[in-house]
Structures are given as structure tokens and as C-alpha cells.
Design a protein around this motif. Structure first.
Motif, short mmCIF file in Angstrom:
data_model
loop_
_atom_site.label_atom_id
_atom_site.label_comp_id
_atom_site.label_asym_id
_atom_site.label_seq_id
_atom_site.Cartn_x
_atom_site.Cartn_y
_atom_site.Cartn_z
N LYS A 1 39.41 35.88 49.24
CA LYS A 1 39.97 34.53 49.40
C LYS A 1 40.14 33.86 48.04
O LYS A 1 41.19 33.26 47.76
CB LYS A 1 39.06 33.69 50.30
N LYS A 2 39.11 33.97 47.19
CA LYS A 2 39.19 33.38 45.86
C LYS A 2 40.27 34.07 45.03
O LYS A 2 40.98 33.42 44.24
CB LYS A 2 37.83 33.49 45.16
N LEU A 3 40.38 35.39 45.21
CA LEU A 3 41.40 36.14 44.47
C LEU A 3 42.80 35.71 44.90
O LEU A 3 43.71 35.59 44.07
CB LEU A 3 41.21 37.64 44.70
N ASN A 4 42.99 35.46 46.20
CA ASN A 4 44.28 34.97 46.68
C ASN A 4 44.64 33.63 46.04
O ASN A 4 45.78 33.41 45.64
CB ASN A 4 44.26 34.82 48.20
N ILE A 5 43.65 32.76 45.95
CA ILE A 5 43.89 31.45 45.33
C ILE A 5 44.22 31.62 43.85
O ILE A 5 45.13 30.97 43.32
CB ILE A 5 42.65 30.54 45.50
N THR A 6 43.52 32.55 43.18
CA THR A 6 43.80 32.82 41.77
C THR A 6 45.22 33.34 41.58
O THR A 6 45.94 32.90 40.67
CB THR A 6 42.80 33.85 41.22
N MET A 7 45.64 34.26 42.45
CA MET A 7 46.99 34.80 42.34
C MET A 7 48.05 33.74 42.64
O MET A 7 49.13 33.72 42.05
CB MET A 7 47.15 36.02 43.25
N ALA A 8 47.73 32.84 43.56
CA ALA A 8 48.65 31.74 43.85
C ALA A 8 48.81 30.84 42.62
O ALA A 8 49.92 30.40 42.29
CB ALA A 8 48.14 30.93 45.03
N ILE A 9 47.69 30.59 41.93
CA ILE A 9 47.74 29.77 40.71
C ILE A 9 48.54 30.49 39.63
O ILE A 9 49.37 29.87 38.93
CB ILE A 9 46.31 29.47 40.21
#
Length: 204
Positions: free
Chosen positions: A185-193
Motif C-alpha cells: 500500500k505504501k509502495l503504491n502511494i510512493t509510485m503515485a507520487i
């Protein structure tokens, strides 16, 4: 072949095109995220769409569409706004994806579609400018311009195959290594950023 391009120039074209496409950017970030969250098979339509769209975009650029867009700032501005909004939407979809976790809540996201992969590259004004630059630099002869354009389009096609499968392999590797759903989940947010950050060159 030497009458069309010298060997050093062919190497230069191939290197420039591969470097342009394989470095981190919106397409590769979205691709990595999709493979990580949905797997390779479900991402395959998006992969195929990108392999098709970029050579097609170069073909249209070579026959004047890219130069037409650059010479009409209003159209480029509309394209820029549309592209930014669409990439922001894709970033939001990545950040809010729930396909790899919260399975107990039965929340299921969908991978990016073939149509999305086919359409969104055309909304990137930076890509039109880069492709127009490639044509202006590497199409060096009127007499053999169609052969030269064909070679450039072929290199882009091959480059997209290499690029999409390398980034897909990265997603597959991450999927095998990462088992913690909270970390995904955190990685998804990082990739979105990172996707949002990759929009900055479009703005400037």
C-alpha cells in the motif's frame, strides 16, 4: 544500409531511443505498479497497447502531426492540460488501489485497460516534442526519408518491447519479494507520487 544510415548513426539512434524509453517515466511507473498489483497476465493488454501506441505516435509525428501541434500553442495547451489531468487520475488510481490487500473487505480494483494504454501517450505534449526532435535530427535525407522513418519506427517498436518487459520483470520480482500488504500500500502511494513528479517536465 550505409546509403540510408551509417553504422555509427544507427548506433546513435538506437541508443538515444532506448535511453529515452527505458528511463523512469509515467509509462514505466504505471506499468510497474500494474504488474505489482495485478500480475503480468492482467497487465498484458496495457503492455501491448504501449508497444503499439509509441511507434504509431512516431509515425504520425514523422508525417507532420507533431510539428503541427508544436506550431499551434493553443492546441498544445489543451493537450497539456488534458494529459496532466489524465496522469493525475492514473496516479490516484494507483494510490487508491486495493487489489493486493484488504481482501477481507472484498475491495477489488481493475488494471489499466488496453484503450487507456493506447490513448494516454498521445496526451503527453512532451512526447510529441521529443519525437519531433528525433525526426528533425535523424531524418537526414529527403531521398530516403521513408526508409529512415521506417528504421526509427522499428527501433521504437523494439525499444518498447525491451522496456515494457524489463519493467514488467521488475514488477514480477517485487511481487515475489513483497508479502506485506501494508508495505505494498505504501509502495503504491510512493509510485503515485513519483508519477505526479514525472508530470513536472510536462508543466515546464
Amino acid at each position: 544500409m550505409n546509403e540510408i544510415y551509417t553504422l555509427p548513426l544507427l548506433i546513435s539512434i538506437a541508443t538515444f531511443i532506448l535511453t529515452t524509453h527505458i528511463t523512469p517515466g509515467p509509462t514505466n511507473i504505471i506499468l510497474l505498479s500494474s504488474v505489482l498489483n495485478f500480475g503480468y497476465k492482467k497487465t498484458l493488454p496495457f503492455i501491448i497497447a504501449n508497444i503499439i501506441s509509441y511507434p504509431l505516435m512516431m509515425s504520425l509525428t514523422a508525417f507532420g502531426l507533431g510539428l503541427f501541434l508544436i506550431e499551434h500553442p493553443t492546441i498544445m495547451l489543451i493537450l497539456k492540460i488534458s494529459g496532466i489531468m489524465y496522469l493525475c487520475y492514473m496516479a490516484w488510481k494507483i494510490a487508491t488501489n486495493r487489489s493486493s490487500y484488504e481482501s477481507q473487505k472484498n475491495i477489488q480494483s481493475k488494471p489499466f485497460t488496453f484503450v487507456q494504454g493506447l490513448v494516454y501517450p498521445f496526451l503527453n505534449p512532451k512526447a510529441w516534442i521529443v519525437y519531433t526532435s528525433i525526426i528533425s535530427i535523424y531524418v537526414t535525407s529527403i531521398d530516403v526519408r521513408f526508409f529512415q522513418i521506417g528504421i526509427i519506427v522499428l527501433f521504437i517498436f523494439i525499444s518498447m518491447i525491451i522496456t515494457t518487459y524489463l519493467w514488467s520483470f521488475g514488477g514480477i520480482a517485487l511481487k515475489k519479494l513483497l508479502k506485506d500488504e501494508r508495505f505494498i500500500k505504501k509502495l503504491n502511494i510512493t509510485m503515485a507520487i513519483l508519477l505526479i513528479i514525472s508530470i513536472l517536465p510536462i508543466l515546464f
